[in-house]
Design an enzyme around this catalytic site. Structure first.
Site, PDB file in Angstrom:
ATOM      1  NE  ARG A 143     -54.980   4.711  13.981  1.00 60.19           N
ATOM      2  CZ  ARG A 143     -54.359   5.757  13.441  1.00 60.19           C
ATOM      3  NH1 ARG A 143     -53.201   6.170  13.930  1.00 60.19           N
ATOM      4  NH2 ARG A 143     -54.893   6.402  12.432  1.00 60.19           N
ATOM      5  CB  CYS A 290     -38.051  16.124   7.334  1.00 62.66           C
ATOM      6  SG  CYS A 290     -38.504  14.453   7.854  1.00 62.66           S
ATOM      7  CG  ASP A 291     -44.543  14.139   7.857  1.00 63.39           C
ATOM      8  OD1 ASP A 291     -45.294  15.133   7.885  1.00 63.39           O
ATOM      9  OD2 ASP A 291     -44.895  13.009   8.244  1.00 63.39           O
ATOM     10  CB  CYS A 363     -28.833   3.141  20.193  1.00 64.00           C
ATOM     11  SG  CYS A 363     -27.218   2.378  19.897  1.00 64.00           S
TER      12      CYS A 363
END
Length: 402
Positions: A143, A290-291, A363
């Site tokens: 970031r 959707c975003d 998964c």
């Protein structure tokens, strides 16, 4: 919340707003949204006009079927719009509110927060989601700003301001291939800054040149968390949390897991049985399914041409909803299908043991986590069904098995 921490109310129309589109003052290495600016490369100013803001506010409130209305402001970086824009938003909400109760949630990287901003947020009771990736060595690794500098200290200054003014805030922390091996350090950091509501979001971003067999690790970017890492991260995190923090610190995924265990709709769409009720609107009025699906093929239309309510119920959005419910046989036969429902369709990037497409990349990790927490969830579910106070039941169970 990336996904916002605010869980939408259970009304049939929920729209996330992008008042500056994909514009941001940072350049996070793993960001999935910065390249969305390319969709509007020919547009001079990627900001929402006051006229569009009013059109959306009126249509959005009028379309609601319940009293509660949630406005969620997302980015890019939401604070690139001046405070006057959000003051105007409040004026319009009051103008069209009628009998509705209106709440606002704003997601930000926190670096642009000031005293003036925090007074506004506190006075108007806005909930703030802060994007922060744990301790400085983890946060600053990915970031960074556009000059390549770490942003941790600036984010922490923003959090200190929020605390000074008593603004309610939550944390959205990204779990990636680097920090996933440090779950305890990661979690204790949030406790050290007195953050009681945390969303841990795994990075799963498709590689630009994925493997053709749909099963190798290189179907995702180098920053993406590996399935086994995600499983170990969640198990260690849960063990740390369940010993002493139940009822004091809230981890979104743990809440969602318990909700599915007792048959209650979870507050996060990725773990819900169905999705497609959370649309996103760009700065120019374009609405997408959707975003995480802001791509030309998932564009539903523009509110300048059609009322926003029509997009949620149209044929195209109904087709999108089928992505969530279409699962490979391995998922349908899994003992824990009820706990994740295949998770988010955007992560269904690999093949099953039988070579069937559509298996969630994470998964293996989720299965490891569900298997680990199953005794606790069974105990908690039974306690809730017996109408016993839920705040300490996991602690009690933990002591009983030590």
């Amino acid at each position: 919340m990336d996904d916002a921490l605010c869980s939408p109310f259970s009304h049939p129309l929920y729209v996330m707003l992008k008042p500056v589109g994909a514009q941001c003052n940072l350049s996070c290495r793993y960001c999935y949204y910065l390249d969305k600016a390319d969709l509007y490369a020919g547009t001079a100013r990627h900001i929402m006009s006051d006229e569009l803001l009013e059109r959306f506010t009126r249509q959005y409130i009028e379309a609601q079927t319940q009293r509660e209305v949630l406005f969620t402001w997302h980015g890019g970086e939401t604070l690139l719009r001046p405070l006057s824009f959000y003051q105007k938003a409040l004026e319009l909400q009051r103008k069209y509110a009628g009998h509705h109760i209106i709440d606002n949630c704003l997601q930000t990287n926190g670096t642009l927060l000031t005293d003036e901003w925090c007074r506004f947020l506190k006075d108007n009771q806005w909930l703030v989601g802060i994007s922060i990736d744990g301790p400085q060595q983890f946060h600053d690794a990915y970031r960074r700003d556009r000059q390549g500098k770490g942003t941790f200290n600036r984010v922490m200054r923003g959090i200190e301001l929020l605390n000074r003014y008593g603004v309610e805030w939550n944390a959205m922390a990204v779990v990636n291939r680097m920090n996933a091996d440090h779950p305890i350090e990661f979690y204790r950091f949030f406790k050290s800054i007195d953050c009681h509501y945390i969303q841990f979001t795994p990075i799963v971003e498709p590689a630009r040149n994925p493997a053709t067999d749909g099963s190798a690790d290189d179907v995702v970017t180098a920053e993406s968390v590996r399935p086994d890492q995600w499983g170990h991260f969640l198990c260690a995190l849960f063990d740390e949390w369940v010993r002493q923090d139940v009822g004091q610190y809230y981890v979104q995924l743990f809440d969602a897991t318990l909700a599915n265990w007792v048959g209650v709709e979870p507050g996060v769409c990725s773990m819900a049985r169905s999705c497609g009720n959370a649309l996103v609107m760009e700065f120019n009025g374009d609405v997408y399914s959707c975003d995480h699906f802001v791509f030309p093929e998932y564009k539903l239309g523009n509110i300048n041409d059609q009322p926003i309510a029509t997009f949620s119920y149209g044929e195209q959005q109904n087709s999108f909803r089928q992505l969530k419910t279409t699962l490979p046989r391995q998922c349908r036969e899994c003992n824990f299908e009820f706990a994740c429902h295949g998770e988010c369709p955007k992560n269904r990037l690999v093949s099953t043991r039988d070579g069937e497409n559509g298996l969630n990349y994470l998964c293996k990790g989720y299965h490891m986590y569900f298997d680990h927490v199953a005794p606790y969830m069974d105990f908690m579910a039974n306690e809730l069904r017996a109408q016993r106070p839920p705040s300490n039941v996991m602690k009690l169970f933990h002591r009983s098995v030590e």
